[in-house]
Scaffold this active site. Structure first.
Site, PDB file in Angstrom:
ATOM      1  CG  ASP A   1      -1.954   1.018   1.945  1.00  0.00           C
ATOM      2  OD1 ASP A   1      -2.111   1.762   0.258  1.00  0.00           O
ATOM      3  OD2 ASP A   1      -2.159   1.519   2.683  1.00  0.00           O
ATOM      4  CB  ALA A   2       3.004   2.168   2.173  1.00  0.00           C
TER       5      ALA A   2
END
Length: 141
Positions: free
Chosen positions: A23-24
Site C-alpha cells: 500500500d505504501a
C-alpha cells in the site's frame, strides 16, 4: 541476515503484511507521479490520488492486468495470498470482495518491493498510471 534468509523471510510473510508494505510503496509511486505533474495543493493531490489508489481503482487495475495477461505466475501467487488473507479490518465505502481484491493488489506490490524487484515494481506502477489516465479502469463497486 544474508540474501537467502531475506528471500525466505518475505516468502513467509502473510498476505496482510505484504499488503501493508505494498500500500505504501504504490502510494509513493502515485504521489511522485502527481507531484511530477506539477500538482502541489494537498486537497488537489488527495483528490487526484484517489483515482489511482482507492480499493475500487486497484480492483479495476487487477482486472486489467488479468485481461492483458500482465502478471507472472509468481506475481499471481502473491496477489492471491493477499486477496485470500484473513483481514480483521473492514471495507470502507466498498464491497468486501473489492476490498479483498485491492488487498491482493497491495500484496503484489509488497512482494515486488521485498523481493528486490524495483524495476518490475516501477514498470507495473507506471502501467497502472497509464491505464487510469487512458480511462481503461472500470472502477469496481
Amino acid at each position: 541476515m544474508d540474501d537467502a534468509e531475506q528471500n525466505l523471510a518475505f516468502r513467509q510473510l502473510n498476505g496482510i503484511a505484504l499488503a501493508y508494505l505494498g500500500d505504501a510503496v504504490y502510494e509513493v509511486s502515485i504521489r511522485r507521479h502527481l507531484i511530477d505533474q506539477g500538482l502541489t495543493r494537498p486537497n488537489q493531490l488527495q483528490h487526484k490520488a484517489t483515482r489511482y489508489v482507492s480499493a475500487k481503482a486497484q480492483a479495476g487495475l487487477i482486472a486489467l492486468m488479468e485481461e492483458d495477461d500482465l502478471l507472472t505466475d509468481e506475481e499471481w501467487y502473491f496477489y492471491k495470498r493477499g486477496r485470500n488473507a484473513k483481514s480483521y479490518t473492514h471495507a470502507k465505502n466498498t464491497s468486501v470482495i473489492t476490498y479483498r481484491v485491492s488487498t491482493g493488489f497491495e500484496a503484489l506490490f509488497g512482494f515486488l518491493s521485498l523481493s528486490g524487484q524495483a524495476e518490475r515494481l516501477q514498470t507495473l506502477a507506471q502501467w497502472c498510471i497509464e491505464q487510469v489516465e487512458a480511462g481503461r479502469v472500470r472502477y469496481a463497486k
